[in-house]
Design a protein around this motif. Structure first.
Motif, PDB file in Angstrom:
ATOM      1  N   SER A  20       0.813  -1.218   0.000  1.00  0.00           N
ATOM      2  CA  SER A  20       0.000   0.000   0.000  1.00  0.00           C
ATOM      3  C   SER A  20       0.847   1.268   0.000  1.00  0.00           C
ATOM      4  N   GLY A  21       2.168   1.094   0.148  1.00  0.00           N
ATOM      5  CA  GLY A  21       3.063   2.248   0.151  1.00  0.00           C
ATOM      6  C   GLY A  21       3.053   3.026   1.451  1.00  0.00           C
ATOM      7  N   ASP A  22       2.593   2.396   2.526  1.00  0.00           N
ATOM      8  CA  ASP A  22       2.504   3.057   3.833  1.00  0.00           C
ATOM      9  C   ASP A  22       3.759   2.723   4.642  1.00  0.00           C
ATOM     10  N   ALA A  23       4.724   3.635   4.623  1.00  0.00           N
ATOM     11  CA  ALA A  23       6.007   3.389   5.282  1.00  0.00           C
ATOM     12  C   ALA A  23       5.853   3.256   6.791  1.00  0.00           C
ATOM     13  N   VAL A  24       4.986   4.060   7.381  1.00  0.00           N
ATOM     14  CA  VAL A  24       4.787   4.021   8.837  1.00  0.00           C
ATOM     15  C   VAL A  24       4.158   2.694   9.250  1.00  0.00           C
ATOM     16  N   ALA A  25       3.137   2.276   8.516  1.00  0.00           N
ATOM     17  CA  ALA A  25       2.476   0.999   8.831  1.00  0.00           C
ATOM     18  C   ALA A  25       3.428  -0.176   8.632  1.00  0.00           C
ATOM     19  N   ALA A  26       4.292  -0.097   7.616  1.00  0.00           N
ATOM     20  CA  ALA A  26       5.264  -1.167   7.374  1.00  0.00           C
ATOM     21  C   ALA A  26       6.238  -1.272   8.540  1.00  0.00           C
ATOM     22  N   GLU A  27       6.705  -0.136   9.023  1.00  0.00           N
ATOM     23  CA  GLU A  27       7.620  -0.143  10.173  1.00  0.00           C
ATOM     24  C   GLU A  27       6.927  -0.718  11.403  1.00  0.00           C
ATOM     25  N   GLN A  28       5.692  -0.305  11.642  1.00  0.00           N
ATOM     26  CA  GLN A  28       4.955  -0.794  12.813  1.00  0.00           C
ATOM     27  C   GLN A  28       4.711  -2.298  12.726  1.00  0.00           C
ATOM     28  N   ALA A  29       4.368  -2.789  11.538  1.00  0.00           N
ATOM     29  CA  ALA A  29       4.100  -4.220  11.370  1.00  0.00           C
ATOM     30  C   ALA A  29       5.361  -5.050  11.561  1.00  0.00           C
ATOM     31  N   ALA A  30       6.479  -4.550  11.017  1.00  0.00           N
ATOM     32  CA  ALA A  30       7.748  -5.263  11.177  1.00  0.00           C
ATOM     33  C   ALA A  30       8.180  -5.295  12.635  1.00  0.00           C
ATOM     34  N   ARG A  31       8.021  -4.186  13.312  1.00  0.00           N
ATOM     35  CA  ARG A  31       8.392  -4.132  14.732  1.00  0.00           C
ATOM     36  C   ARG A  31       7.488  -5.035  15.567  1.00  0.00           C
ATOM     37  N   ALA A  32       6.190  -5.062  15.245  1.00  0.00           N
ATOM     38  CA  ALA A  32       5.257  -5.907  15.989  1.00  0.00           C
ATOM     39  C   ALA A  32       5.615  -7.384  15.831  1.00  0.00           C
ATOM     40  N   HIS A  33       6.055  -7.752  14.634  1.00  0.00           N
ATOM     41  CA  HIS A  33       6.451  -9.138  14.361  1.00  0.00           C
ATOM     42  C   HIS A  33       7.633  -9.549  15.249  1.00  0.00           C
TER      43      HIS A  33
END
Length: 222
Positions: free
Chosen positions: A193-206
């Protein structure tokens, strides 16, 4: 007549091959944590001279896949639970950063590659193929850090991944294959989706989820 440069290049190729072989033996468990890396014995078993083996063992020590011990020489290293928890604290930040940078720097090619890795992960999980599942998992993360476009982030995460792979010989570092796939899908969705903030949050949550599992193991062992 073979020139000096050709001889040097040939020695380097042999040393590289020995290094890769020993690295593979460590990751597959053929050389277990604490196993002695005897240069004469390894040279004989690999059918090479001692010099490339010595060079390869030195590289393993530098990579922290081996350690030097008094009177024993080099041995295959191990990663304890407490050390692994510390590594995952760092990994959480770095994986998040890599995911954010990947969104900012990569395009559709990354999304296609991540989907392929995720499909392979799911297929391997359905057939209970642990080796293929692990490789697909590692590939997913590798694709993201390489797409980040930051040499220092790549170098640091490569080092972290090496320690994680070493730890996998003696420690369970998973919250379950199904959960890992769901986490990866969340990361992929954010990147797509091109959402850099959401990508960072998802990676950190993992990674936070994995670290939480390790913390519970550590507390249970005390």
């Amino acid at each position: 007549m073979v020139g000096v440069n050709e001889k040097t290049a040939a020695r380097t190729r042999v040393a590289d091959a020995v290094y890769e072989r020993l690295r593979e033996m460590i990751f597959t468990g053929e050389l277990s944590p604490g196993a002695r890396l005897s240069v004469p014995a390894l040279a004989e078993s690999l059918d090479v001279s001692r010099s490339p083996v010595r060079d390869a063992v030195l590289r393993l020590v530098q990579e922290r896949l081996a350690s030097e011990e008094p009177r024993r020489g080099a041995i295959v290293a191990s990663v304890g639970l407490a050390e692994l928890v510390s590594i995952y604290e760092i990994r959480e930040v770095l994986e998040g950063l890599a995911a954010r940078l990947a969104v900012e720097n990569a395009g559709r090619k990354l999304v296609r590659a991540l989907k392929e890795a995720l499909d392979e992960h799911e297929a391997a999980t359905r057939t209970a193929d642990l080796a293929a599942s692990t490789e697909a998992d590692l590939r997913f993360h590798r694709l993201i850090r390489e797409a980040a476009g930051n040499p220092e982030v790549i170098r640091l995460l490569d080092d972290v991944q090496t320690q994680v792979r070493l730890a996998m010989r003696t420690t369970t570092v998973t919250a379950g294959p199904r959960q890992a796939i769901d986490d990866h899908r969340a990361i992929l969705t954010a990147i797509e989706s091109g959402d850099a903030v959401a990508a960072e949050q998802a990676a950190r949550a993992h990674i936070f989820r994995l670290r939480s599992v390790l913390l519970r193991q550590l507390e249970g062992s005390e």
